[in-house]
Design an enzyme around this catalytic site. Sequence first.
Site, PDB file in Angstrom:
ATOM      1  N   ASP A  55      -5.060  95.509  14.391  1.00  0.00           N
ATOM      2  CA  ASP A  55      -5.362  94.461  15.458  1.00  0.00           C
ATOM      3  C   ASP A  55      -4.603  95.481  16.716  1.00  0.00           C
ATOM      4  O   ASP A  55      -4.055  95.025  17.444  1.00  0.00           O
ATOM      5  CB  ASP A  55      -4.665  93.451  15.341  1.00  0.00           C
ATOM      6  CG  ASP A  55      -4.675  92.583  14.375  1.00  0.00           C
ATOM      7  OD1 ASP A  55      -5.801  92.723  13.922  1.00  0.00           O
ATOM      8  OD2 ASP A  55      -3.812  91.436  14.357  1.00  0.00           O
ATOM      9  N   GLU A 225     -12.301  85.580  17.085  1.00  0.00           N
ATOM     10  CA  GLU A 225     -10.697  85.324  17.494  1.00  0.00           C
ATOM     11  C   GLU A 225     -11.087  86.748  17.505  1.00  0.00           C
ATOM     12  O   GLU A 225     -12.152  87.981  17.752  1.00  0.00           O
ATOM     13  CB  GLU A 225      -9.639  85.906  15.717  1.00  0.00           C
ATOM     14  CG  GLU A 225     -10.020  86.687  14.864  1.00  0.00           C
ATOM     15  CD  GLU A 225      -9.050  85.992  14.036  1.00  0.00           C
ATOM     16  OE1 GLU A 225      -8.949  85.315  13.508  1.00  0.00           O
ATOM     17  OE2 GLU A 225      -9.180  87.864  13.011  1.00  0.00           O
TER      18      GLU A 225
END
Length: 503
Positions: A55, A225
Amino acid sequence: MTARTTGLAVKCCAAMLAGGLLTTLSPSAALAAPGIPDHTTAEAGNPFVDGWYADPDIAVYDGAYWVFPTTSRPYDEQTHLDAFSSTDLVHWTKHSNVLTKASISWARRAMWAPAPIERNGKYYLYFAANDIQNDSQLGGIGVAVADRPEGPYEDAIGRPLISQFHNGAQPIDQDVFIDDDGQAYMYYGGWGHANVVKLNPDMTSLGTFADGSTFKEITPADYVEGPQMFKRGGKYYLMWSEGGWTGPDYSVSYAVSDSPTGPFEKLDKVLAQDPAVAKGSGHNSVVNVPGTDIWYIFYHRRPLGETDGNHRQLAYDRMYFRPDGTIRRIEMKVRDNFADGNALGWKTYGGTWAAAGGRYRAGRSLGGKALLDTNFADFTYDADVTPAAGRGDAGLVFRASRPGTGVDRYSGYYAGIGGDGTVVLGRADDSWTPLGSARVSVTPGTSHRLRVTAVGPSLKVYVDDLMTPKISVTDDTYRSGANGVRVFDTAASFDNVAVSPAS
């Protein structure tokens, strides 16, 4: 552009340059100025830093690129965040524990997806914590602040900024963007829903939209997401991740809008797994090199040989735009020039290996090899090989599997050059089967460009002259496998490794 380039500059103002100011610059001035990182990929190799991370979000502060990732561990062990900085996107410095749960009274686990940005001389880091499953649990999206990019970051408000589900969106995976007019927005959401909120000038409280609402749903098709917002040429680009983060189908798609609040209609999937390179590629951010139209996509991916969902690594590649502003699909390139002084991504089997002086150096051994975790079938494989004087040879391993320590402990092919001018091609399977040989002019201690092309059963070996093969044979014993380098009864060094799909 102010002296302190911020996440705003990365995701917005530099995009204005791309859309406006750059029209007054020549391409050479915009793209080839000295000191500008103008790469086709991570030329010194992906992953570009060591460790299991995911991420990544990136900002530019004072001329340095700062990457803030999630520490990829089991949720209960995700209790801190690290950062990495670089001035050239090649040499990276690790900054450990820029934020820890000790500084966040309400955080206990699952600290995810940090989002950095600077405003008014303060550095903000937005993060998710605790992976809440319903509104009765404590957690959500928080904001920390520091006086320096490397922290230490402290809780800015003593509680979550967003602590509940709105429009079905789990409060995780935040990204912060400041528009040209100074309005800050935060895009976030898990569980298949995405929201956008306004941030007030203090960056620690939420504003409202013209209709009085605070949470505006912007969920595009197939969204899961990891939203990411940037602006280029006056258009707003929303990127997001699809698929399951532990699976091979994790990927990135995007939409373009005239407004920061949408609507966002999916245009294309631009980043996905490559069965020859890596799987699970997703949860990205982007960076625009200030003053240019050079863009990179930063993301995490899982090595082909890894099955643990948390075994994710950080990578980046060049991101190109078509004339109409749409994004070309990202190619996960395989390159390594060892300019970063490490050999991340390589696994050795016998011999002595070290990255030094911008080369990968192997001591003399009987069959020591180093392999990348690739699985190419048809390809072009290049490297600069510098063999030592004397007998023996050094070169390229390809379509390899079952590697081990020993002279011929692998199943696959090998093409090498010796200091005496011998070129060899053969097949290994715990024993050696010669397939071809040739003679070339070789100066020991001098670099020679070695190329192998493999298309189906056609195998060709080139040395320096990349138009005419020195060896050309047909053999279909091995159809695909890993790429690597090897020495046999000699020392050698390797540089400028590149593996590309056959054109």
